[in-house]
Scaffold this active site. Structure first.
Site, PDB file in Angstrom:
ATOM      1  N   SER A 262       0.905  -0.892  -0.178  1.00 46.15           N
ATOM      2  CA  SER A 262       0.155   0.022   0.436  1.00 46.15           C
ATOM      3  C   SER A 262       0.867   1.619   0.270  1.00 46.15           C
ATOM      4  O   SER A 262       0.339   2.354  -0.133  1.00 46.15           O
ATOM      5  CB  SER A 262      -0.870   0.074   1.491  1.00 46.15           C
TER       6      SER A 262
ATOM      7  N   LYS B 265      -0.070   3.463  -2.412  1.00 47.25           N
ATOM      8  CA  LYS B 265      -1.220   3.879  -2.809  1.00 47.25           C
ATOM      9  C   LYS B 265      -0.787   5.590  -3.104  1.00 47.25           C
ATOM     10  O   LYS B 265      -1.282   6.677  -4.135  1.00 47.25           O
ATOM     11  CB  LYS B 265      -2.157   4.036  -1.802  1.00 47.25           C
TER      12      LYS B 265
ATOM     13  N   TYR C  98     -11.090   1.632   3.688  1.00 50.26           N
ATOM     14  CA  TYR C  98      -9.805   0.983   3.225  1.00 50.26           C
ATOM     15  C   TYR C  98     -10.271  -0.291   2.508  1.00 50.26           C
ATOM     16  O   TYR C  98     -11.201  -1.307   2.769  1.00 50.26           O
ATOM     17  CB  TYR C  98      -8.478   1.279   4.067  1.00 50.26           C
TER      18      TYR C  98
END
Length: 439
Positions: free
Chosen positions: A104, A107, A227
């Site tokens: 992540s 991101k 999320y």
């Protein structure tokens, strides 16, 4: 005018010019990463050295096979070390330039790409995503769910999903395997072909996103922080708007200009041996290589194996501590690095430090911007991070922070799927960085 007066005037002009240059030098010449002594960057060396003992203590008790870390202040690398092993079975030492699956931490890169397109006038943050991906038109929200057979009913969404909703994880889209809502996990699993991020199958990001668009939302867009796969949708948005694959956009528009030479969705053959082995914990909290766990929901070889066609904007990249420190330095430089501007100063402010979630972010006192968890007043009161510090991490126990006030960035790389000690080490490491500050 006397000679003395003339001399004084010339000296005054020269001093003024020097002063103005000093005041504007930072903006004209934002710092690049350079190695420097802790003293030159305002750290007590003996206090900064406490980081060694901290990391080694976790290695010694078998919490992690290896750890790599970098600490930067004002563009000066004051700490860059690696500890332990890259692979316990082969006893291969962990190098500072080892490549980690950053999950992540991808991101922020995808979100930067979206912000770049925004500043180029190609999209607006409050555009409905259906303007670019029509499959998202007329979204519906999960209403009733039957646990016995995973059937469900829906209600119409009150509003369309916007690009801003996606950037802030307020779209209502969930993850599949790591979904916090078991109802959504069941729905996504039943739909098939909706991976969280890591695949070796021959599928394309756009195909997944279009299939995802047909599923109900977990909640009304803009009304809750969840999320999930929002940033993967944005990855496909980048592809649609730019006409490039996400991998191509990243490489040409971000990685090459920044000088990030070791960051990829899929590693080239020459760099495969630098990929760190992935570990997990058994029932006794002993380290076990994930390649031996048949029930693991991710193939740990995804950066080097399989079809190499799926560019997950939410979690597909692998990188080094140094490369990611370059990315953070660009953000701390107000969007400039290596002589190139990636985002405007105002864009960086909006991207890294605007409260987009109000009180809906699940950490009281902190908030979420257009790409990061941001430390608010209450969060600052809980520890040493400055107000405005932005941060995130990855599912394989990677971690970073960037503090605009102190001009500090930290990247801490570990490689674990599930760990008892990951968050604990992250927090302690950050504390020991701040306690070492001299000025």
């Amino acid at each position: 005018m006397t000679l003395l007066t003339t001399i004084r005037a010339v000296v005054l002009v020269a001093l003024t010019t020097i002063s103005l240059h000093a005041q504007t030098g930072t903006k004209q010449n934002p710092p690049l990463l350079t190695v420097a002594s802790p003293e030159s960057a305002g750290f007590y060396p003996e206090r900064l050295n406490r980081l060694d003992g901290l990391i080694q203590s976790y290695i010694d008790k078998g919490a992690f096979p290896g750890v790599a870390a970098i600490v930067v202040k004002d563009g000066k690398i004051v700490y860059h070390k690696s500890f332990g092993k890259s692979d316990l079975e082969s006893s291969k030492p962990l190098a500072k330039d080892a490549i980690f699956r950053i999950a992540s931490m991808t991101k922020a890169v995808t979100s930067l790409a979206v912000m770049m397109l925004h500043e180029e006038g190609k999209i607006l943050l409050d555009d409905p995503i259906s303007k670019y991906i029509p499959e998202f038109a007329k979204p519906v929200v999960l209403d009733k769910f039957n646990e016995k057979d995973s059937t469900y009913t829906t209600i119409p969404a009150k509003r369309e999903i916007t690009i801003r909703h996606l950037l802030t994880h307020m779209s209502g889209l969930n993850y599949n395997v790591i979904a916090s809502d078991p109802r959504m996990r069941a729905i996504y699993t039943k739909a098939g072909g909706i991976p969280d991020a890591f695949v070796t199958d021959n599928i394309k990001l756009g195909d997944m996103v279009k299939k995802l668009a047909k599923q109900p939302l977990n909640h009304q867009p803009g009304e809750k922080w969840t999320y999930g796969l929002s940033i993967d949708v944005l990855g496909y948005l980048v592809e649609v708007v730019s006409g490039q694959s996400l991998a191509e956009f990243f490489q040409k528009r971000i990685f090459e200009p920044l000088g990030m030479k070791d960051t990829y969705f899929y590693l080239p053959d020459a760099k495969k041996d630098r990929l760190v082995a992935l570990y997990s914990e058994d029932k006794d909290k002993k380290l076990i290589k994930t390649a031996t766990i048949k029930t693991l929901p991710v193939d740990p070889d995804y950066p080097i194996m399989g079809a190499k066609t799926y560019y997950s904007g939410g979690g597909g990249l692998s990188s080094t501590a140094y490369d990611y420190a370059i990315f953070l330095q660009m953000l701390l430089n107000d969007g400039v690095y290596n002589g190139k501007r990636f985002l405007s100063r105002k864009g960086i402010e909006l991207f890294t430090n605007s409260n987009q979630t109000g009180t809906l972010f699940p950490e009281p006192g902190n908030y979420f911007s257009l790409g990061f968890r941001v430390i608010g007043e209450q969060g600052h009161a809980n520890d040493l991070n400055s107000v405005g510090t932005f941060a995130w991490g990855g599912a394989f126990s990677t971690h970073y922070i960037a503090d605009p006030k102190e001009k500090i960035s930290v990247v801490l790389m570990k490689q674990m799927w599930g760990t008892t000690y990951g968050g604990e080490l992250d927090k302690k490491f950050d504390v020991l960085v701040y306690q070492a500050l001299d000025e």
